[in-house]
Enzyme design. Structure first.
Site, short mmCIF file in Angstrom:
data_model
loop_
_atom_site.label_atom_id
_atom_site.label_comp_id
_atom_site.label_asym_id
_atom_site.label_seq_id
_atom_site.Cartn_x
_atom_site.Cartn_y
_atom_site.Cartn_z
N CYS A 87 0.84 -1.21 0.06
CA CYS A 87 0.14 0.07 0.11
C CYS A 87 0.95 1.18 -0.07
O CYS A 87 1.70 1.39 0.85
CB CYS A 87 -0.87 -0.13 1.36
SG CYS A 87 -2.03 1.57 1.31
N GLU A 88 0.54 2.28 -1.01
CA GLU A 88 1.43 3.26 -1.11
C GLU A 88 1.25 4.28 0.18
O GLU A 88 1.90 5.24 0.38
CB GLU A 88 1.20 4.02 -2.61
CG GLU A 88 -0.06 4.53 -2.55
CD GLU A 88 -0.36 5.13 -3.98
OE1 GLU A 88 -1.16 5.91 -4.16
OE2 GLU A 88 0.13 4.59 -5.07
N HIS A 89 0.23 4.04 0.93
CA HIS A 89 -0.17 4.97 1.96
C HIS A 89 0.87 5.12 3.27
O HIS A 89 1.31 5.81 3.80
CB HIS A 89 -1.45 4.85 2.18
CG HIS A 89 -2.39 5.38 1.30
ND1 HIS A 89 -3.69 5.07 1.15
CD2 HIS A 89 -2.27 6.04 0.46
CE1 HIS A 89 -4.49 5.53 0.28
NE2 HIS A 89 -3.73 6.24 -0.49
N HIS A 90 1.09 3.87 3.58
CA HIS A 90 1.70 3.40 4.74
C HIS A 90 2.84 2.29 4.51
O HIS A 90 3.46 2.02 5.31
CB HIS A 90 1.14 2.78 5.68
CG HIS A 90 -0.13 3.75 6.29
ND1 HIS A 90 -1.46 3.54 5.72
CD2 HIS A 90 -0.28 4.65 7.06
CE1 HIS A 90 -2.23 4.29 6.25
NE2 HIS A 90 -1.65 5.20 7.16
N GLN A 128 -5.58 -0.81 -3.85
CA GLN A 128 -6.38 -1.97 -4.45
C GLN A 128 -7.08 -1.53 -5.68
O GLN A 128 -7.31 -2.11 -6.69
CB GLN A 128 -6.77 -2.68 -3.38
CG GLN A 128 -7.80 -4.03 -4.02
CD GLN A 128 -8.44 -4.68 -2.82
OE1 GLN A 128 -8.03 -4.86 -1.85
NE2 GLN A 128 -9.60 -5.33 -3.25
N HIS A 156 -5.71 -6.19 4.07
CA HIS A 156 -4.75 -4.95 4.09
C HIS A 156 -4.25 -4.86 5.57
O HIS A 156 -4.66 -4.76 6.39
CB HIS A 156 -5.25 -3.89 3.64
CG HIS A 156 -5.63 -3.52 2.30
ND1 HIS A 156 -5.09 -2.69 1.51
CD2 HIS A 156 -6.86 -4.31 1.65
CE1 HIS A 156 -5.79 -3.05 0.08
NE2 HIS A 156 -6.64 -3.63 0.30
N CYS A 158 -2.82 -2.19 6.66
CA CYS A 158 -3.18 -0.79 7.69
C CYS A 158 -4.64 -1.04 8.14
O CYS A 158 -4.89 -0.29 8.82
CB CYS A 158 -3.17 0.07 6.34
SG CYS A 158 -4.29 -0.08 4.93
#
Length: 207
Positions: A87-90, A128, A156, A158
Site C-alpha cells: 500500500c502506497e499510503h503506509h 487496491q 490490508h 493498514c
C-alpha cells in the site's frame, strides 16, 4: 523499461530509519536488516517501470489458431491468482486473490500471461482500487476482447495491524470493461467467483 531498485541507498536509509526510531542498527539482531530490506524492496517493487502489457504480446488467433475447435465460445475465467502488493499510503503489505475473466474476440492468450500482468502491476506501490483498474485496462487495451472483469479480494496490513485492527476484514473491488460493465452480463461470472471464494473461506475454517 524496468527501474532497478537502488539497493545501496535503501540500505543507508534503513539504517537512518532504525536510528530515527531510537534503535541501534549495529546491534546483532539488526546488523543485517539494511541489506535484507534492500533485497526485500528489490522483490516487492520489481514491477516499477516494467511494461505490464508485454506478457500479452504473444496471442493465439481464434480463427487461425492451431486448434480452433478447442478454443472457448464463452468467457475465459481464471480464479484465485495469489498476489501481494504494498500500500502506497503506509508501505504496509496487502495480499489476496485476483479473479480475471475476459470474453475473447479474435485472440486468446496463455493463462500464464494473465498471471504475469497481475504480478507486474502488483509489484509497485499501489492501492487496491487502482490495481484492479490497471489490470482491466491492460487486458482490454492489449488483447482483442469484448469484455473484461477483474475482481480483487485482499487483506490490508493498514486495516489488520494498525488503526481499528480488524484481522478478519478484507476488501473487495470490481473493475469491468466492455460487455461486463453491464451487471447482468457479469452476474454468472460473479456467481462462479463467489463460489470459489466461499469454498476457500470454508477450507480456512478450523475444525
Amino acid at each position: 523499461m524496468t527501474v532497478a531498485v537502488d539497493r545501496g541507498r535503501v540500505e543507508r536509509l534503513t539504517r537512518e530509519l532504525l536510528e530515527a526510531i531510537g534503535e541501534d542498527p549495529d546491534r546483532p539482531g539488526l546488523k543485517q536488516t539494511p541489506s535484507r530490506m534492500a533485497e526485500l524492496y528489490s522483490e516487492f517493487f520489481s514491477g516499477v517501470g516494467e511494461d505490464a502489457a508485454e506478457p500479452l504480446a504473444r496471442t493465439i488467433s481464434v480463427t487461425r489458431g492451431p486448434a480452433p475447435d478447442t478454443l472457448p465460445s464463452g468467457a475465459v475465467l481464471l480464479r484465485d491468482i495469489r498476489f501481494r502488493s504494498v500500500c502506497e499510503h503506509h508501505l504496509l503489505p496487502f495480499a489476496g486473490r485476483a479473479h480475471l475473466a475476459y470474453l475473447p474476440g479474435e485472440q486468446v492468450v496463455g493463462l500464464g500471461a494473465l498471471v504475469r500482468v497481475v504480478e507486474i502491476l502488483a509489484s509497485r506501490p499501489q492501492v487496491q482500487e487502482r490495481l484492479g483498474e490497471q489490470i482491466a485496462d491492460t487486458i482490454a487495451e492489449h488483447l482483442d476482447t469484448r469484455g473484461v472483469l477483474v475482481v480483487l479480494d485482499a487483506s490490508h496490513g493498514c486495516v489488520t495491524m494498525r488503526g481499528g485492527r480488524q484481522p478478519e476484514a478484507s476488501t473487495l473491488t470490481i473493475a469491468a470493461r466492455g460487455d461486463y460493465t453491464d451487471p447482468i452480463a457479469r452476474a454468472e461470472l460473479i456467481a462462479l467467483i463467489g463460489a470459489s471464494t466461499a469454498a476457500a473461506a470454508h477450507a480456512r475454517q478450523p475444525e
